[in-house]
Structures are given as C-alpha cells and as structure tokens.
Design an enzyme around this catalytic site. Structure first.
Site: not given
Ligand code: MN
Length: 402
Positions: A117, A119, A124, A133, A190, A192, A224, A228, A231, A235, A244, A248, A335, A349
């Site tokens: 997958d 990004y 996104h 962050r 997500e 996609e 996906d 959260r 994750q 992560y 994740k 899927t 995403t 988001e």
């Molecule tokens: Mn994804």
C-alpha cells in the site's frame, strides 16, 4: 449500439468490459466473467463454444492464469470480446453464456500475491502529518522524492460484501501512562484504488516507468480499513502493522487499464523533479471520480487526478531494488484526498481526528465507525467519447469485535 441493446452511456458498455469471478448462487462453481451491461458473460463457456484455443486460461475460476499471460494476451482477449459482443453474427455464440448480474455472487477475482500500500496523495499525507506529528513539517523529508509504501497482508484482502470484524489490540493515547487492550475505538476507512499486476519479472530486474503498462493489468476499488488507535501506537519505527492487516476490501470488478486510456491525465506536478528512474512516458495520472458513502450518505468525493505519484512510478519504485513482480500482485494507491474538506478519503481527515463529527442524512453523527455501519466506495472514469467507465461498488459492514 450493438445487438446487446445497451445505451451508449451505460457504465458497463463495450468500452469497459471489466473482469471478475462469479458463481450462480453463493455456493456455485467459481467462473471467470466479464461484465457487460447488466449481465456477466461466462468467459470459459463462451470461449469454448467459440472454439477459442486459449479458452483454457479461464477454466480455473480465477483470473490467475490470465494475469500470468501478460499484455499481448490481455489485448487479444479484449479485441476478441469487443468483436463478439458487437457483431450480430456472433450473437448465437455469446448469448447463451450471459447471466443476469442480479443472479450472481461475486468472489475475490484473483489470488493476491504480494500486497503493498502506497501513500501517494499529498493532501492525505499532509493532513495525517499535521494530526499525528503536530510539531513537525507535515510531509516527511523523503515524501516528494519517493512514493512511500509498506507491505500489507495479502491473505486478508477480501472481496466487496465481506463483513469486517472490528479489530482488537493495543493502544496508548498520549494522555495515558501505559497501553490498554481492547476493541478499536477509532476504526476508519481509506478510499483507494488498487492496481492489479500481471506478467512476471526475474529477481534482480526492474520495471521502468515506460514499461509499467506491460504489467498494469487493471484497477479495482480498494478500502484499506484502518484502526487508528492501534496504528498510532505501533507505527513508529516500522510503519503500519496490526492497525491495517485485519482486512482490506476490494471491488469485484477489475477495470482494465485498456478501458482507462481516455482517463489518462497529466500529474498535478512534481517538485522537485523526481530521480530519473521515476521519470518516463508512463507517468500519467488518472481522472477517476471516487465516492464514499457512509450508511447511505455520500460524505466525500475524492478525485484520483489529485494524486501526486502515478501508478507507473509506484511500480517502478517497488521494483527498483530488483524485487520481483508476480501475477496477482496488488498495490494500493494510498488514501485519495483532495484539497477540499469533502474530498478527503478517510474519516480521520474528514472529522479531523474525531474533532468535527459528520452528520449523516438520518440525523445521526459519526466520527469513527460504529458496529453495524456500512461503507460503500464507488468510482467512474471518462471513457471514449465521454462514456462513463464504471467500477461497481466496494461494500463492507462493520461487525462487533470477537
Ligand atoms: Mn492505505
């Protein structure tokens, strides 16, 4: 117009012809099919009736053997299908093998080999960076230099219509001193597109951007599902894992890259210029309109043409170290999010990490998914003469944690 009597603007007209695997009834034999209008053509049966030598490739009830054959076979099959479906003289050969789509159950169309997958949406990645962050630059220093990706779990890719069990795991909100364990409280989607890869390469070889089309067989809707809370805790430093890998979902119809030729558009622009191995004629974008529906309310309409990296660049990048390509490899785009709030392809988001609830048409409010919620992804793309190319639907319903 052909003997099939399909309106020109039908999303599954002869300009589309996506592949899938179906059975008549949930327990029937799996058969390779092509969607045409509101019917599915049983490919092996039709090709055998027509005396086509290559009919055997469709007999296994999966697209695996066809994916292995590569671009020349894909083109030949498309030409053969378009001719047989358009030509009145072939009607008696084809018509007996058309099954009404309302009578079929769809299955996973191919055995997923490796699943990766990416990004690739700048919007996104920037939004997630701001939320995860807040004290750093939204994009990591590498983001504009390479398509970021991670290896996902091929064995939990499921076809549209498969229920998704809420995952359980560890999470630790920043406000808590130690991790806790339980069902995810921040379950997300997500929206996609997934790219279905065929043909094969030898270990050590690479696929150049200009040659990517030889391996890009088709495109599926892809959801996906993402926990959260799991994750966010797991992560760093190696990327997504259990947040994740539980499921899927992919749409049942593989829309061929041939059917998407009219949807090719320039990328929105890459600055700085990518390294030479990420450049080439195949680095185009795709004008695909995506729709996200939550319990019957359309909450977002992302545009795939806003993606920063092209599918060909993603394939070139994932093979630049000599990693092989196998038939059935699947890579997600990441995403799909645009610059506008209602173009955001995930609920993290859309609700800004749960701060701003979304109101659905029934008056209920949502931040993350509740048990029983259903999400439907849909997409269309412009085909030749602006006829729409349909992708069908990718549906999933959340079931309580076990
Ligand atoms: Mn994804």
């Amino acid at each position: 117009m052909t003997w099939l009597d399909l309106p020109d603007d039908h999303p599954f007209g002869l300009h589309n012809l996506p592949y899938g695997v179906f059975s008549v009834g949930p327990d029937g034999e799996h058969r390779v099919g092509v969607r045409v209008g509101d019917h599915v053509l049983d490919l092996a049966a039709c090709a055998e009736r027509a005396g086509m030598e290559s009919a055997a490739v469709w007999r296994d009830g999966s697209l695996d053997a066809f994916l292995a054959e590569g671009r020349p076979a894909w083109t030949a099959a498309r030409d053969w299908l378009q001719e047989h479906l358009a030509n009145e003289a072939q009607r008696d050969c084809v018509e007996p093998d058309l099954v009404p789509v309302r009578d079929v159950t769809m299955h996973l169309p191919f055995a997923v080999a490796d699943y990766v997958d990416f990004y690739a949406s700048e919007h996104h990645a920037s939004n997630v960076g701001r939320m995860f962050r807040p004290d750093s630059e939204p994009l990591t220093p590498n983001w504009r230099h390479l398509p970021i990706g991670y290896h996902g779990r091929a064995g939990t890719v499921v076809v549209s219509g498969t229920d998704v069990v809420r995952p359980t795991g560890q999470r630790k909100p920043p406000s808590e001193p130690t991790p806790t364990f339980g069902p995810s409280t921040r379950l997300d989607i997500e929206a996609e597109l997934g790219f279905v890869v065929g043909g094969a390469t030898a270990l050590g070889d690479r696929v150049a951007v200009a040659d990517a089309d030889d391996h890009l067989f088709g495109v599926v809707l892809l959801n996906d599902w993402s926990a959260r809370d799991l994750q966010a805790w797991e992560y760093v430093p190696l990327g997504p894992f259990l947040g994740k890998s539980f499921a899927t979902s992919v749409g049942p119809w593989v829309v061929t890259t041939d059917a998407l030729r009219a949807a090719r558009v320039p990328l929105p622009g890459q600055d700085p210029e990518p390294l030479p191995y990420l450049q080439g004629d195949g680095a185009y974008g795709l004008d695909i309109h995506v729709e996200v529906e939550w319990n019957g309310t359309v909450v977002s309409r992302p545009e795939f043409r806003d993606m920063y990296w092209s599918p060909a660049q993603m394939l070139a990048h994932l093979t630049v170290n000599g990693a092989t390509v196998r038939p059935g490899d699947l890579f997600g785009s990441g995403t799909i999010s645009g610059p506008e709030p209602r173009q955001r392809g995930c609920f993290l988001e859309l609700t800004w990490s749960g701060r701003d609830a979304v109101t659905l048409d029934d008056g209920s409010e949502r931040t993350f998914l509740e048990d029983g919620d259903t999400v439907v992804l849909r997409a269309t793309a412009p085909g030749p003469d602006a006829r729409p190319v349909g992708f069908g639907e990718c549906v999933g319903t959340v079931r309580p944690a076990r």
